[in-house]
Design a protein around this motif. Structure first.
Motif, short mmCIF file in Angstrom:
data_model
loop_
_atom_site.label_atom_id
_atom_site.label_comp_id
_atom_site.label_asym_id
_atom_site.label_seq_id
_atom_site.Cartn_x
_atom_site.Cartn_y
_atom_site.Cartn_z
N SER A 1 0.84 -1.20 0.00
CA SER A 1 0.00 0.00 0.00
C SER A 1 0.87 1.24 0.00
N ASN A 2 0.27 2.33 -0.43
CA ASN A 2 0.84 3.66 -0.26
C ASN A 2 -0.30 4.62 0.00
N GLN A 3 0.00 5.88 0.17
CA GLN A 3 -1.03 6.84 0.54
C GLN A 3 -2.12 6.92 -0.52
N GLN A 4 -1.73 6.92 -1.79
CA GLN A 4 -2.71 7.03 -2.87
C GLN A 4 -3.68 5.85 -2.86
N LEU A 5 -3.16 4.65 -2.62
CA LEU A 5 -4.00 3.46 -2.61
C LEU A 5 -4.98 3.49 -1.44
N VAL A 6 -4.48 3.90 -0.27
CA VAL A 6 -5.34 3.98 0.91
C VAL A 6 -6.44 5.02 0.69
N GLU A 7 -6.10 6.15 0.09
CA GLU A 7 -7.11 7.17 -0.19
C GLU A 7 -8.18 6.64 -1.15
N LYS A 8 -7.74 5.94 -2.19
CA LYS A 8 -8.70 5.41 -3.16
C LYS A 8 -9.68 4.44 -2.52
#
Length: 651
Positions: free
Chosen positions: A55-62
Motif C-alpha cells: 500500500s501507499n497513501q494514494q492506494l489507501v485514499e482510493k
C-alpha cells in the motif's frame, strides 16, 4: 458496489442453417473471430493488493473514497484511520479531514468526529483566507501595473504649507481639510495624523484650492490639541471629525498617561458648529479616528487600534440611526492586515483606504474594494501609480460624478511634510472580479464527455450549492454565482464509474475557470492484446540507475498485476521492458532483458506459475517517439521510452 470479483464473458456467435454440427462449427468460428472480454473490478483489485501488504497513501485514499462515496462508512473508516495514523497529516489533503470526520460521525464516534471536524474547519478556513488575500507578489505586481496610468493632472495645491496638510472632503463646493499651518509647530515625525502635531480643521472654496491660499479656520471646533479628518453629511447639518481626547475642556489620558484620539460629532446651528459630543464607542484606552459615511449615511466607517483587531490599526464600521449608534464591527481579514489600515473613504459602494500591510510600492498605499450587497467586500486592489508611490500616500477622495479628487502624500517635490494633491481619473478602476466555472466530466479510458453524470457543487466547507444532472455546453449548470478566490468541491457520480471529487480554487481575477473530472470505470475491460500497464493505469515501474532489482514502489504496481493474474488463472502475459536511447544498443538490450526477467521472477516468487509468463527486453528498439541516438530530447521525453508493458496473450 457489489461484493466479490465479477467476470463477464461476452461470446458472440453466428448461426446459419439448422443442424447441430453446423451450429457448433459456427460457434468455433465465432470464438476465433471475436476476442473474449472480461472485466476486472478496480476497487476489489486494490483491496486485494492492500490485503497482501502492499500500500501507499494514494492506494489507501482510493479505497477509503470508494467506500465513503457509497456510504459504506464502517469500511471507509478502516482506510481513513490508516491514512491519518500512518501518513504525515500535513501531506493529506484537507478534504480527507472532512470525510474522516463524516465517517466517524456515521459510525457513532462523535468525540473523534468532532476532533477531525474542528481540524477541517481550521485548515479549510485558513486555505479560504489564503486563496483570497495572499496572492503571490508577481500577481500583485501585475495588478498594480494594470491599475496604473489611469490618473492625470496631478497638482500640488496652493493651500499647502511647509507643515502638515492632509485629508480632503468636499461638500457643496466647500473643501474641508487638516493643517498644522497656524501652530508653527513643524511636524518632525512622518505621520502627523497619529497625533504628534497640533492640527486644526480648515475650509476653502474647492474651486480655488489649486490656485490661491485663501482658507478659513473652523474655529468653533478648535481646541489646544488636534482636530482632523472632517466629513459632512449631505444635508450639511452634521460633522464628524477626529480630535484628541478632550471632553468639556479637560484632557483625558489612558493607563499610560497618553491622550488618545476620538471621533466627535457636531451640529450646524446658526451657521456654526455646536453641540460637540464624542461618539459612544470611543474609549480613553485606544484610538478611534478618521470617520467616513456610506452612501446612504447609515454606516460610519473608521480606523481604530481597539482590541480584537488584526494589526496596528484596523478598519471598523458601526450602524447610524439618527444620533444612535450600533456596536462596532471589524471589517475582517479580507480588508485588515497585521499592519495599519486607515483613512477610509466610501463612494459609489467602493471602499478606499490606506494600508502598509499589503504588497505595494512603499509606505502607505491606497487600496480599494467593492462593498457588496451583503455588506461583504470584493477583492482588495492596489489602485496603482501615480497615486501610489514609494512614500506614504493616503486620505484618498474622489467625486463619483466628476471623477476629480484629492489625495495626500509626503512624496518628494511637495512644499514639505504632508501635502494635498488634486487629480483627475481618466478611466475607472475595475474592482468587479467576475468568475465563471465550467465543469466537464470525462471517461478516463475513452476521453469522451459524460453528459449525464450527477455533479454536485459544494463550497469550501461542503455546503451544497447545487446539483446538475446533464451537461449542456459549455458546462454542468448550477445556477450559482461564483466568487473570485473561493474554494469549491465538485463531485461527479455515475453508475458504472468510481465516484470522484475534485477541489477547485477560483483565481483572484476575472475569467473562466475550466474544471474536468475524470471518472474511472468501476470495472476494467480486459482482452488479449491489452497492455495491463495502461488498463490498470499503473505508475511507472522504476528501477535504480543501472539496476534491475524490484524496488518497493515497483512492487506495489506489480502487486496489481498479480491481483489480475490471480483473478484470471488462465490468463497469460508477455512482459516487455524498454529503455531510452542513451547508452549503447548492447548495454540497453542487456539492461532491459535483466529488468524484464526481474519483473517476471517477482511474480513467480509470489506464486504465479512460470508457464503463464514470457518476458523479453527490447532495449531501445521500440521507441515511442523520435528520441533516437543524437536527438536532443527532454528528460520527460526520454521517460516515455523507459517503460514496461504487460501484454495479455491469452485469457
Amino acid at each position: 458496489m457489489k461484493k466479490g470479483l465479477s467476470v463477464i464473458a461476452l461470446v458472440f456467435s453466428l448461426f446459419l442453417g439448422n443442424t447441430s454440427s453446423f451450429a457448433q462449427a459456427g460457434l468455433n468460428t465465432a470464438e476465433k473471430r471475436y476476442d473474449r472480454w472480461a472485466y476486472m473490478d478496480a476497487i476489489k483489485m486494490y483491496e486485494k493488493v492492500f490485503n497482501r501488504g502492499f500500500s501507499n497513501q494514494q492506494l489507501v485514499e482510493k479505497l477509503g473514497n470508494a467506500y465513503y462515496f457509497n456510504a459504506r462508512y464502517s469500511e471507509a473508516q478502516k482506510y481513513y484511520q490508516k491514512l491519518f495514523s500512518e501518513y504525515n497529516s500535513s501531506d493529506v489533503s484537507t478534504e480527507y479531514l472532512y470525510r474522516y470526520a463524516h465517517t466517524l460521525q456515521n459510525v457513532g464516534d462523535e468525540k473523534e468526529a468532532k476532533k477531525y471536524y474542528d481540524a477541517f474547519v481550521k485548515k479549510a478556513g485558513s486555505e479560504a483566507q489564503i486563496s483570497k488575500i495572499r496572492k503571490n507578489e508577481e500577481s500583485l505586481q501585475k495588478q498594480i501595473k494594470e491599475n496604473s496610468g489611469r490618473i492625470s493632472n496631478i497638482a500640488n495645491l496652493a493651500i499647502n504649507t511647509p507643515y502638515a496638510d492632509y485629508g480632503s472632503f468636499v461638500n457643496n463646493e466647500t473643501f474641508y481639510y487638516t493643517s498644522a499651518r497656524d501652530t508653527g509647530n513643524f511636524a518632525k515625525k512622518r505621520h502627523t495624523w497619529t497625533g504628534d502635531a497640533f492640527t486644526n480643521l480648515y475650509e476653502a472654496n474647492v474651486n480655488e484650492v489649486g490656485e490661491q491660499d485663501n482658507v478659513n479656520l473652523i474655529k468653533s471646533v478648535k481646541t489646544r490639541l488636534n482636530e482632523s479628518s472632517a466629513i459632512i453629511t449631505k444635508d450639511r447639518q452634521t460633522m464628524y471629525f477626529t480630535r484628541n481626547n478632550i471632553v468639556k475642556g479637560k484632557r483625558r489620558y489612558d493607563a499610560n498617561k497618553n491622550t488618545k484620539l476620538k471621533i466627535f460629532r457636531a451640529e450646524l446651528i446658526d451657521g456654526k458648529w455646536a453641540n460637540i459630543t464624542e461618539l459612544p464607542f470611543n474609549s480613553d484606552q485606544f484610538n478611534t479616528t478618521h470617520p467616513t459615511l456610506s452612501a446612504d449615511e447609515r454606516t460610519l466607517y473608521f480606523s481604530s487600534d481597539r482590541p480584537n483587531g488584526f494589526g496596528e490599526a484596523d478598519l471598523w464600521k458601526v450602524t447610524v440611526n439618527g444620533d444612535q449608534y450600533g456596536t462596532p464591527e471589524n471589517l475582517g481579514e479580507g480588508i485588515n492586515t497585521e499592519g495599519r489600515e486607515t483613512f477610509p473613504f466610501v463612494v459609489n459602494n467602493e471602499l478606499y483606504f490606506s494600508s502598509n500591510g499589503r504588497v505595494g510600492l512603499g509606505g502607505l498605499d491606497v487600496f480599494a474594494a467593492n462593498i457588496k450587497d451583503n455588506e461583504t467586500f470584493g477583492e482588495v486592489q492596489n489602485i496603482g501609480t501615480p497615486i501610489n508611490s514609494e512614500f506614504d500616500d493616503f486620505a484618498y477622495y474622489i467625486d463619483g460624478n466628476t471623477k476629480n479628487g484629492f489625495f495626500s502624500s509626503n512624496r518628494d517635490g511637495g512644499k514639505g511634510n504632508d501635502d494635498i494633491y488634486s487629480f483627475t481619473e481618466l478611466r475607472p478602476l475595475v474592482l468587479d472580479c467576475n468568475q465563471q466555472l465550467h465543469v466537464k466530466v470525462r471517461d478516463a479510458k475513452t476521453g469522451e464527455l459524460i453528459s449525464d453524470a450527477k455533479v454536485t457543487l459544494a463550497d469550501g466547507f461542503y455546503n451544497v450549492n447545487g446539483t446538475s444532472y446533464i451537461y449542456v455546453a459549455p458546462t454542468y449548470n448550477f445556477n450559482h454565482g461564483y466568487e473570485c478566490g473561493d474554494i469549491y468541491h465538485i463531485k461527479a457520480e455515475k453508475e458504472g464509474y468510481v465516484t470522484q471529487e475534485i477541489k477547485v480554487t477560483l483565481p483572484n481575477e476575472s475569467g473562466i475557470t475550466e474544471a474536468e473530472i475524470i471518472l474511472e470505470p468501476a470495472k476494467i475491460p480486459l482482452k488479449p492484446g491489452d497492455d495491463l500497464f495502461k488498463a490498470l493505469n499503473l505508475n511507472p515501474i522504476y528501477f535504480d540507475l543501472d539496476k534491475y532489482y524490484i524496488r518497493p514502489d515497483a512492487a506495489l504496481e506489480l502487486a496489481k498485476v498479480y491481483a489480475v493474474l490471480e483473478e484470471y488463472p488462465t490468463m497469460k502475459i508477455d512482459i516487455r521492458s524498454h529503455t531510452d536511447s542513451r547508452q549503447t544498443h548492447k548495454y540497453n538490450e542487456t539492461l532491459s532483458s535483466n529488468r524484464a526477467k526481474s519483473t517476471a521472477e517477482w511474480l513467480i516468487s509470489n506464486g504465479i506459475n512460470r508457464n503463464r509468463l514470457t518476458w523479453k527486453g527490447y532495449g531501445e528498439t521500440q521507441l515511442v517517439n523520435g528520441c533516437a541516438d543524437g536527438v536532443d530530447c527532454s528528460e520527460a521525453e526520454h521517460q516515455m521510452n523507459r517503460r514496461s508493458e504487460f501484454i495479455i496473450v491469452e485469457m
